[in-house]
Design a protein around this motif. Sequence first.
Motif, short mmCIF file in Angstrom:
data_model
loop_
_atom_site.label_atom_id
_atom_site.label_comp_id
_atom_site.label_asym_id
_atom_site.label_seq_id
_atom_site.Cartn_x
_atom_site.Cartn_y
_atom_site.Cartn_z
N GLY A 233 87.83 22.78 62.01
CA GLY A 233 86.71 23.73 62.09
C GLY A 233 86.67 24.65 60.87
O GLY A 233 85.61 24.90 60.30
N ARG A 234 87.84 25.12 60.47
CA ARG A 234 87.90 26.00 59.29
C ARG A 234 87.40 25.29 58.04
O ARG A 234 86.65 25.86 57.24
CB ARG A 234 89.34 26.48 59.07
N ALA A 235 87.83 24.05 57.87
CA ALA A 235 87.38 23.30 56.70
C ALA A 235 85.87 23.08 56.75
O ALA A 235 85.18 23.18 55.73
CB ALA A 235 88.12 21.97 56.61
N LEU A 236 85.33 22.80 57.94
CA LEU A 236 83.88 22.58 58.07
C LEU A 236 83.10 23.86 57.78
O LEU A 236 82.01 23.81 57.20
CB LEU A 236 83.55 22.05 59.46
N MET A 237 83.65 24.99 58.19
CA MET A 237 82.98 26.28 57.96
C MET A 237 82.77 26.58 56.48
O MET A 237 81.92 27.38 56.11
CB MET A 237 83.78 27.43 58.59
N THR A 238 83.57 25.92 55.61
CA THR A 238 83.37 26.11 54.17
C THR A 238 82.19 25.27 53.68
O THR A 238 81.85 25.31 52.51
CB THR A 238 84.63 25.72 53.36
N ASN A 239 81.60 24.48 54.58
CA ASN A 239 80.49 23.60 54.22
C ASN A 239 80.83 22.70 53.03
O ASN A 239 80.19 22.77 51.98
CB ASN A 239 79.23 24.42 53.98
N PRO A 240 81.88 21.88 53.22
CA PRO A 240 82.37 21.07 52.12
C PRO A 240 81.46 19.88 51.81
O PRO A 240 80.74 19.39 52.69
CB PRO A 240 83.71 20.55 52.65
N ARG A 241 81.50 19.44 50.56
CA ARG A 241 80.83 18.17 50.21
C ARG A 241 81.77 17.02 50.50
O ARG A 241 81.34 15.88 50.64
CB ARG A 241 80.46 18.17 48.73
N LEU A 242 83.06 17.33 50.51
CA LEU A 242 84.07 16.32 50.83
C LEU A 242 85.08 16.93 51.77
O LEU A 242 85.65 17.99 51.48
CB LEU A 242 84.78 15.86 49.54
N LEU A 243 85.29 16.28 52.90
CA LEU A 243 86.30 16.72 53.86
C LEU A 243 87.54 15.86 53.68
O LEU A 243 87.45 14.62 53.73
CB LEU A 243 85.77 16.59 55.29
N ALA B 210 87.71 24.60 45.47
CA ALA B 210 87.22 24.71 46.84
C ALA B 210 85.74 25.10 46.83
O ALA B 210 84.94 24.59 47.62
CB ALA B 210 88.03 25.75 47.61
N ARG B 211 85.38 25.97 45.91
CA ARG B 211 83.97 26.40 45.83
C ARG B 211 83.03 25.27 45.42
O ARG B 211 81.85 25.30 45.73
CB ARG B 211 83.82 27.59 44.88
N LEU B 212 83.58 24.27 44.73
CA LEU B 212 82.75 23.09 44.40
C LEU B 212 82.48 22.25 45.63
O LEU B 212 81.62 21.37 45.60
CB LEU B 212 83.46 22.21 43.36
#
Length: 229
Positions: free
Chosen positions: A143-153, A77-79
Amino acid sequence: MTALLELSGVTAFYGASQALFGIDLSLNEGEAVALMGRNGMGKTTTIKTICRMMEHRDGLIRFAGQDLARMPSHKAARLGLGLVPEGRRCFARLSVMENLIAAARPGEWDFDRVAGLFPRLAERRDQKAMTLSGGEQQMLAIGRALMTNPRLLILDEATEGLAPVVRQEIWAAINQLKQSGLTILVVDKSLKELSGVADRYVVVEKGVTAWTGAVNELTDELADRYLGV
Ligand code: ATP
C-alpha cells in the motif's frame, strides 16, 4: 518501443566483493517481469542498484528515459520507482493510515483505492503498524509503495514467510495490479504464482543474466537447471 526500465551489463560490488557481473534486463510499460534465480544469485542486489540503495560500477541503468548513475534514491523514487522491500519495512509506531499518508504523492492511488485493494487495511486504519500480522504488514508495505503512485512497482519476496492463505491474498492483489496495467518487477521463489502474474522471466545466475524468455518458454529442464536445488 523504448523500455521503461533497462539494465545492460550492470556490475556491482559489496566492498571488494563482486556480486553482479553483468545484469541485462528490460521492462516495457504495462509488462510484468519476474526476476528469478537461486539464493544468493544477485536478485536483491539487482533491485538495490535499480532503486539506488547501492551504486553499480559498470553498465547502464535507465529508467523513464533517465540515466540513474549517481542519482540519489529519493530522486529515483520521484521518477516513479515504487519499492516493496524485502522484510516489509513500515513505520512501526505509526498507524496504518499514517504510514500510508506519509508515503503519498499525487496520482490515482490514494487511501480509498488502497483500502479497496486491501480491505483489511481499512479495518485496521488506526492500528499501529507493529501490531499488525505479517501478512497485514506486507499489505501495508505494498500500500505504501502504491501511495507513491509509481510507474514501476518492484516487489522483493513479497510473500516470504507468510501463511498460505495470506500468500494467496497477496498474489490475488498483485494479479489485480497487473490487470490494471501497472508495470511490475517481482522477485519471488514460487514459480507457480509467478507464472500467473509474469509475462516474462529473467533468470540470474551468479550475478549474470543467464536466461530470459516468455513464461511459456521456461521448460522443466531450464527451470531445473536455473532454479532447482
Ligand atoms: P536471496 O534469494 O537469498 O535473497 P539474492 O539472489 O537476492 O538471494 P543477493 O542478496 O543479491 O542474492 O546476494 C548476491 C551476492 O551478494 C551473494 O553472494 C551475497 O552473499 C552477497 N551479498 C549480499 N548482500 C551483501 C552484503 N550486504 N555484503 C556483502 N555481500 C553481500
